[in-house]
Design an enzyme around this catalytic site. Structure first.
Site, PDB file in Angstrom:
ATOM      1  N   HIS A  27      -3.959   4.875   3.805  1.00 42.33           N
ATOM      2  CA  HIS A  27      -5.090   3.937   3.933  1.00 42.33           C
ATOM      3  C   HIS A  27      -6.346   4.547   3.304  1.00 42.33           C
ATOM      4  O   HIS A  27      -7.074   3.889   2.573  1.00 42.33           O
ATOM      5  CB  HIS A  27      -5.337   3.645   5.413  1.00 42.33           C
ATOM      6  CG  HIS A  27      -6.631   2.947   5.689  1.00 42.33           C
ATOM      7  ND1 HIS A  27      -6.816   1.615   5.419  1.00 42.33           N
ATOM      8  CD2 HIS A  27      -7.803   3.410   6.202  1.00 42.33           C
ATOM      9  CE1 HIS A  27      -8.067   1.281   5.750  1.00 42.33           C
ATOM     10  NE2 HIS A  27      -8.675   2.356   6.214  1.00 42.33           N
TER      11      HIS A  27
ATOM     12  N   TYR B 217       3.759   6.334  10.542  1.00 43.47           N
ATOM     13  CA  TYR B 217       4.105   4.919  10.781  1.00 43.47           C
ATOM     14  C   TYR B 217       4.781   4.217   9.607  1.00 43.47           C
ATOM     15  O   TYR B 217       5.189   3.076   9.721  1.00 43.47           O
ATOM     16  CB  TYR B 217       2.845   4.129  11.194  1.00 43.47           C
ATOM     17  CG  TYR B 217       1.718   4.133  10.167  1.00 43.47           C
ATOM     18  CD1 TYR B 217       1.722   3.225   9.111  1.00 43.47           C
ATOM     19  CD2 TYR B 217       0.662   5.043  10.253  1.00 43.47           C
ATOM     20  CE1 TYR B 217       0.694   3.233   8.176  1.00 43.47           C
ATOM     21  CE2 TYR B 217      -0.358   5.054   9.326  1.00 43.47           C
ATOM     22  CZ  TYR B 217      -0.345   4.147   8.285  1.00 43.47           C
ATOM     23  OH  TYR B 217      -1.352   4.144   7.360  1.00 43.47           O
TER      24      TYR B 217
ATOM     25  N   ARG C  40       0.856  -1.192   0.000  1.00 52.20           N
ATOM     26  CA  ARG C  40       0.000   0.000   0.000  1.00 52.20           C
ATOM     27  C   ARG C  40       0.885   1.232   0.000  1.00 52.20           C
ATOM     28  O   ARG C  40       1.413   1.622   1.047  1.00 52.20           O
ATOM     29  CB  ARG C  40      -0.907  -0.015   1.228  1.00 52.20           C
ATOM     30  CG  ARG C  40      -2.164   0.846   1.047  1.00 52.20           C
ATOM     31  CD  ARG C  40      -2.808   1.170   2.381  1.00 52.20           C
ATOM     32  NE  ARG C  40      -2.025   2.169   3.078  1.00 52.20           N
ATOM     33  CZ  ARG C  40      -1.898   2.254   4.393  1.00 52.20           C
ATOM     34  NH1 ARG C  40      -2.507   1.410   5.197  1.00 52.20           N
ATOM     35  NH2 ARG C  40      -1.151   3.203   4.935  1.00 52.20           N
TER      36      ARG C  40
HETATM   37  C1  LIG Z   1     -15.198  -5.358  11.657  1.00 55.81           C
HETATM   38  C2  LIG Z   1     -14.350  -4.142  11.518  1.00 55.81           C
HETATM   39  N1  LIG Z   1     -13.393  -3.884  12.429  1.00 55.81           N
HETATM   40  C3  LIG Z   1     -12.600  -2.801  12.300  1.00 55.81           C
HETATM   41  C4  LIG Z   1     -12.773  -1.933  11.260  1.00 55.81           C
HETATM   42  C5  LIG Z   1     -11.877  -0.697  11.104  1.00 55.81           C
HETATM   43  N2  LIG Z   1     -10.986  -0.870   9.953  1.00 55.81           N
HETATM   44  C6  LIG Z   1     -11.230  -0.221   8.799  1.00 55.81           C
HETATM   45  S1  LIG Z   1     -10.088  -0.589   7.636  1.00 55.81           S
HETATM   46  C7  LIG Z   1      -9.244  -1.610   8.690  1.00 55.81           C
HETATM   47  C8  LIG Z   1      -7.998  -2.323   8.228  1.00 55.81           C
HETATM   48  C9  LIG Z   1      -8.249  -3.418   7.259  1.00 55.81           C
HETATM   49  O1  LIG Z   1      -7.033  -3.856   6.704  1.00 55.81           O
HETATM   50  P1  LIG Z   1      -7.003  -4.891   5.521  1.00 55.81           P
HETATM   51  O2  LIG Z   1      -7.971  -5.985   5.764  1.00 55.81           O
HETATM   52  O3  LIG Z   1      -5.594  -5.260   5.300  1.00 55.81           O
HETATM   53  O4  LIG Z   1      -7.577  -4.059   4.269  1.00 55.81           O
HETATM   54  P2  LIG Z   1      -6.955  -2.782   3.539  1.00 55.81           P
HETATM   55  O5  LIG Z   1      -7.550  -1.572   4.193  1.00 55.81           O
HETATM   56  O6  LIG Z   1      -5.473  -2.831   3.673  1.00 55.81           O
HETATM   57  O7  LIG Z   1      -7.404  -2.901   2.128  1.00 55.81           O
HETATM   58  C10 LIG Z   1      -9.865  -1.660   9.931  1.00 55.81           C
HETATM   59  C11 LIG Z   1      -9.376  -2.440  11.059  1.00 55.81           C
HETATM   60  C12 LIG Z   1     -13.801  -2.219  10.321  1.00 55.81           C
HETATM   61  N3  LIG Z   1     -14.025  -1.450   9.252  1.00 55.81           N
HETATM   62  N4  LIG Z   1     -14.567  -3.333  10.465  1.00 55.81           N
END
Ligand SMILES: Cc1ncc(C[n+]2csc(CCOP(=O)(O)OP(=O)(O)O)c2C)c(N)n1
Ligand SMILES: [Mg+2]
Length: 354
Positions: A259, A268, A255
């Protein structure tokens, strides 16, 4: 009984580097397919880059950037038939564009406007899923249901590396393998879950190794290589249609954007690593490949980009022309049996809103 296949450890690649690593090719892809894949990549890239600008201009809300994740989206969708179902996460918000979903609809979604809703059955594209991994069981259930009805439909669910730590991912992957649901699980391993690095997320050496525990094959593929993704997903789709159950595809990328527009990754992330990763831009990698094949030159590339830009210009105009939604919409689908006080509260709301 499901046959447990070992997960692949090496990254699959098709596109070479124009130097010491030779180009491969994918069986069954004609020149016009290769150009279509390029058009899909550029449309997604243009959507993403314009969205960051629209956000800065205050024309859309917070936006989850997918810069350099386009190859895994365009490559995987090209391996599907139009009857197959797509279950996107917020990171693939614009993937429906590859199915003819208007860009204005997706922009409206990011504007928080009801015009951003679409009927999933019109495009076989499910709603954009924001809760992490909760759409994995939905995709497994749809795929299983289609199989029970004797339809040849396959489903694909997109989720991140962080999602593989969630209970919903486990439940969806597990049941899909048990019932041999025709499902492709496409993990975008961009090595971050907001500010949590992959090393803090899992002790597994590779995410594709997780597939073995569920009794499904795991394929590890270079997420910047649109052709390698296409080929891996096509294999998964063929297995699924043949009744052999789900496949886990780990698309490895990085990435190299925040985010989302609300994030400040300088707190970070290592900027040198980001700069190095941005050098391997999946669109540029594919442009160089097509140029080596004499299927693309500057003029043709420019025409494809212009077309995508025009699509986006029209889309933002259309999204901004949507009349504002009435405040009662917030409640109109909330109650089967509205409480008597609702009408009075709505009157207050309308007054405040006016
Ligand atoms: C059930 C849930 N817990 C926490 C969150 C908060 N949250 C939003 S994005 C994220 C990280 C997800 O990372 P990843 O699965 O690697 O996907 P990426 O954003 O890197 O595409 C989190 C923890 C959420 N949206 N849903
Ligand atoms: Mg991630």
């Amino acid at each position: 009984m499901a046959q447990v296949l070992p997960a692949e450890r090496d990254l699959r690649r098709v596109i070479g580097d124009g130097d010491t690593v030779p180009d491969g090719e994918v069986d069954g892809l004609a020149d016009h397919d290769l150009v279509e894949l390029y058009r899909g990549l550029v449309l997604l890239r243009t959507y993403d880059e314009r969205s960051v600008v629209y956000h800065r201009q205050g024309r859309i809300g917070t936006y989850a950037i997918y810069w350099n994740h386009e190859a895994m989206q365009a490559g995987s969708v090209y391996a599907l038939s139009d009857d197959d179902w797509i279950f996107p996460s917020y990171r693939e918000s614009a993937i429906g564009l590859l199915r003819g979903l208007p860009a204005s609809t997706v922009l409206s979604w990011w504007r928080g406007h009801p015009a951003g809703w679409w009927n999933p059955a019109d495009y076989n594209v499910a709603s954009i899923c924001v809760p992490i991994a909760t759409h994995v069981p939905h995709a497994a259930g749809l795929a299983w249901g289609k199989r029970l009805r004797g339809e040849p439909t396959v489903a694909i669910a997109y989720f991140g590396d962080g999602a593989t730590s969630e209970g919903a991912f486990h439940e969806g992957a597990n049941i899909a393998a048990v019932v041999r649901a025709p499902l492709v699980l496409l993990c975008n391993n961009n090595q971050w879950a907001i500010s949590t690095p992959l090393s803090a997320q899992t002790a597994a050496a590779r995410l594709s190794d997780k597939a073995v525990g569920y009794g499904m094959p795991g394929i590890r593929v270079d997420g910047h290589d649109v052709l390698a993704v296409y080929e891996a997903v096509r294999e998964g789709v063929e297995r699924a249609r043949a009744g052999e159950g789900p496949t886990f595809v780990e698309a490895v990328t990085y990435r190299s954007a925040p985010h989302a527009t609300a994030d400040d990754p300088s707190l970070y992330i290592d900027p040198d690593r980001v700069a190095a990763e941005q050098e391997r831009d999946c669109v540029a990698v594919y442009e160089a490949y097509l140029t080596r094949l004499d299927l693309l030159d500057d003029q043709r590339a420019q025409a494809v980009r212009e077309e995508a830009l025009a699509t986006m210009r029209e889309a933002i105009t259309a999204a901004e022309e949507e009349p504002p939604a009435g405040p009662e919409l917030v409640f109109s689908h909330a109650y089967g049996d509205p409480p008597p006080s609702l009408e009075r509260d709505l009157e207050d709301l309308r007054r405040v809103h006016a």
